[in-house]
Design a protein around this motif. Structure first.
Motif, PDB file in Angstrom:
ATOM      1  N   VAL A  73       0.854  -1.178   0.000  1.00 14.48           N
ATOM      2  CA  VAL A  73       0.000   0.000   0.000  1.00 14.48           C
ATOM      3  C   VAL A  73       0.890   1.227   0.000  1.00 14.48           C
ATOM      4  CG1 VAL A  73      -1.951  -1.091   1.174  1.00 14.48           C
ATOM      5  CG2 VAL A  73      -0.199   0.024   2.530  1.00 14.48           C
ATOM      6  N   PHE A  86      -0.776   4.335  -7.584  1.00 16.09           N
ATOM      7  CA  PHE A  86      -1.395   4.063  -6.291  1.00 16.09           C
ATOM      8  C   PHE A  86      -1.381   2.557  -6.041  1.00 16.09           C
ATOM      9  CE2 PHE A  86      -3.825   7.944  -7.610  1.00 16.09           C
ATOM     10  CZ  PHE A  86      -3.340   8.794  -6.626  1.00 16.09           C
ATOM     11  N   GLY A  88      -2.952  -0.205  -3.205  1.00 19.17           N
ATOM     12  CA  GLY A  88      -3.836  -0.267  -2.052  1.00 19.17           C
ATOM     13  C   GLY A  88      -4.832  -1.402  -2.117  1.00 19.17           C
ATOM     14  N   VAL A 104      -4.959   3.528   0.387  1.00 22.59           N
ATOM     15  CA  VAL A 104      -3.537   3.547   0.015  1.00 22.59           C
ATOM     16  C   VAL A 104      -2.637   3.693   1.234  1.00 22.59           C
ATOM     17  CG1 VAL A 104      -3.976   4.414  -2.301  1.00 22.59           C
ATOM     18  CG2 VAL A 104      -3.627   6.047  -0.421  1.00 22.59           C
TER      19      VAL A 104
END
Length: 249
Positions: A73, A86, A88, A104
């Motif tokens: 993450v 990103f 996550g 995230v």
């Protein structure tokens, strides 16, 4: 479906344009160790916000998503922040199933799922590479992490719920002690539910990929599964299901 990402507003760069679709005004944000440039077509970020800490709502348009089997993450930026990825976990979808919320670690980001060519589920770890990101909301004032810890002592249940929610979004394990104690002493079921959700998020985000979550989180979630309030039991069962692999693998 609310997204919230704590950031430092670094700069506004007017005149930046991207065609098809057209998005003007770049805003540079500092998130943990990453600087990212996002579009601000609605002039959400005002000049007085530069240099302050705020919570923003980010919406990402992604051409594709990839699974992230390592359970990573975070946010990685390149090219001075003009390119971002990103990493996550999917935590919820909107009712139509066309948008999802990605946690995230330091907060959450909303992303469009309508162009994604694979089925997504809550609990999936994903990589969103090179999305078009724009800011669609901003908190009027910033609050420090310590301020949210102190807010758990408020006499107002709504304020305590807000504090628990934000502590969960910010992904710091130092909040575990305070949240566990809050759950044990809390009389309001809505606040207990918010604490359970915050601890569930921390089990995923406030650790390195090769570490198991804090055992106090597990014991508190298990205790919450027997809570007298159904909303608390449901939240606990949901998070125990999501994070079971971290404890039993």
């Amino acid at each position: 479906m609310d997204a919230a990402l704590p950031v430092q507003i670094e700069a506004i760069e007017p005149g930046t344009v991207r065609r098809r679709p057209r998005r003007s005004r770049h805003v540079r944000l500092r998130v943990d160790d990453a600087t990212i440039a996002v579009y601000d077509p609605q002039t959400v970020v005002t000049p007085d916000a530069v240099g302050t800490e705020r919570e923003v709502v980010l919406s990402a348009e992604v051409p594709s998503v990839e699974p992230c089997p390592t359970g990573e993450v975070g946010i990685v930026s390149r090219a001075g922040g003009d390119a971002v990825t990103f990493y996550g976990i999917v935590v919820t979808f909107d009712e139509a199933g066309t948008e999802a919320l990605l946690d995230v670690g330091s907060g959450t980001v909303r992303f469009d799922t309508s162009s994604v060519d694979r089925r997504l589920y809550v609990g999936d770890f994903l990589e969103l590479a090179d999305p078009v990101v724009h800011v669609t909301g901003m908190s009027p004032t910033g609050k420090s992490y310590e301020a949210y810890l102190s807010q758990l002592d408020s006499d107002d249940p709504a304020a305590r719920r807000e504090a628990a929610t934000h502590l969960g979004h910010r992904g710091r394990e130092c909040a575990v002690d305070r949240l566990v104690a809050q759950f044990r002493a809390e009389g309001d079921p809505g606040v207990r539910r918010a604490v359970v959700t915050a601890l569930g998020r921390l089990a995923v985000t406030a650790r390195r990929p090769d570490e198991r979550p804090d055992p106090r989180i597990r014991s508190t979630l298990e205790a919450a599964a027997g809570d007298e309030a159904r909303e608390v039991r449901d939240a606990a069962d949901d998070w125990l299901d999501r994070v079971a692999d971290y404890w039993f693998s």
